[in-house]
Design a protein around this motif. Structure first.
Motif, short mmCIF file in Angstrom:
data_model
loop_
_atom_site.label_atom_id
_atom_site.label_comp_id
_atom_site.label_asym_id
_atom_site.label_seq_id
_atom_site.Cartn_x
_atom_site.Cartn_y
_atom_site.Cartn_z
N MET A 225 0.84 -1.20 0.00
CA MET A 225 0.00 0.00 0.00
C MET A 225 0.87 1.24 0.00
N ALA A 226 0.52 2.20 -0.85
CA ALA A 226 1.27 3.45 -0.92
C ALA A 226 0.82 4.40 0.18
N HIS A 227 1.74 5.25 0.61
CA HIS A 227 1.42 6.31 1.57
C HIS A 227 1.58 7.65 0.86
N LEU A 228 0.47 8.35 0.67
CA LEU A 228 0.46 9.63 -0.02
C LEU A 228 0.38 10.76 0.99
N LEU A 229 1.22 11.75 0.81
CA LEU A 229 1.16 12.96 1.62
C LEU A 229 0.56 14.05 0.76
N VAL A 230 -0.55 14.64 1.22
CA VAL A 230 -1.22 15.71 0.50
C VAL A 230 -1.02 17.02 1.26
N ILE A 231 -0.50 18.03 0.58
CA ILE A 231 -0.36 19.36 1.14
C ILE A 231 -1.39 20.25 0.47
N ALA A 232 -2.38 20.68 1.22
CA ALA A 232 -3.47 21.47 0.64
C ALA A 232 -4.17 22.23 1.75
N ASN A 233 -4.67 23.40 1.42
CA ASN A 233 -5.48 24.14 2.38
C ASN A 233 -6.79 24.56 1.72
#
Length: 265
Positions: free
Chosen positions: A1-9
């Motif tokens: 399983m991939a681990h995605l980091l999302v940077i968003a506001n």
């Protein structure tokens, strides 16, 4: 399983971002969404909790949608800029991040892109791939209000109410403190205006800023995504701002629609 980091506001709950995350992913993939709420570079922030609350509502909506799609999703609102948020997450998150997704507004509206945030995150990411998603004009309209002594005038407050009734909007009120007044006076007026608007359910936050209104507006446009500007002044013969041609200068130099509201002296 991939681990995605999302940077968003501001674009965290955008359909564009959700569709990008769903494409080729899901089925148990882990997503961590970080919503940076960094304070402006200039000025004293009043009611800074409004920024956190707005970011928190968007984050909750995003996490709910991701979980319904089968993602293992978690998220945090953080008091830092997007680059530092990405750096901290890369150092602290377990399991390690496999990919970073940075979500912004389109270039013409994005403060992050003006500050080269995506390129800086690519630099701190090292070997971790970075994907940039541009949300297509989704979310509330951000209205910058420039006012000080007229900030509690009924003319300005009614104009803000009418704009809020027209469609989803968030208001940033900046109050340039004049050289001959106490900070507490400008602060008191601003708090009164914000309290009245927020009591009516209008999303508003604000700050006492640089005494020159043109400089204050430019700082705000650089720090924030701004779609419209409202300038509130006394009538022409009473207004130093009008004598300095503030409204026309802002129209020319920001390229944004600028509305002028006149309050009786």
């Amino acid at each position: 399983m991939a681990h995605l980091l999302v940077i968003a506001n501001e674009t965290a709950a955008s359909q564009t971002l959700l569709d990008a995350l769903r494409t080729g992913r899901g089925g148990g993939d882990r997503v961590t969404v970080i919503a940076p709420v960094n304070e402006p570079n200039q000025g004293y922030v009043v009611y800074e909790d409004t920024r956190r609350a707005s970011a928190g509502r968007r984050l909750d909506k995003t996490l709910k949608a991701l979980r319904e799609d089968g993602f293992s999703a978690q998220g945090f609102v953080v008091d830092t800029g997007p680059v530092q948020a990405a750096k901290d997450a890369l150092a602290q998150l377990e399991p390690k991040v496999d990919e970073i997704v940075v979500s912004t507004h389109p270039a013409a509206r994005s403060g992050w892109m003006r500050r080269d945030v995506v390129q800086e995150i690519e630099h701190v990411a090292g070997s971790v791939p970075v994907t940039h998603v541009e949300a297509q004009d989704e979310g509330d309209t951000n209205v910058l209000v420039i006012a000080n002594q007229t900030v509690v005038s009924e003319e300005l407050l009614d104009r803000i109410r009418r704009r809020a009734a027209k469609g989803p909007a968030s208001f940033l009120i900046v109050a340039p403190q004049s050289d001959d007044e106490e900070h507490a006076d400008a602060d008191r007026r601003l708090r009164r205006a914000l309290s009245e608007l927020r009591g009516e359910g209008i999303e508003a936050h604000g700050q006492v800023v640089h005494p020159d209104p043109y400089t204050a507006a430019q700082h705000a446009v650089n720090d924030e995504r701004v779609d419209e500007i409202i300038v509130s002044t006394f009538p022409g013969e009473k207004s130093g701002w009008l004598r300095r041609d503030l409204v026309q200068r802002l129209r020319k130099d920001t390229g944004l629609p600028v509305e002028h509201v006149v309050a009786p002296s």
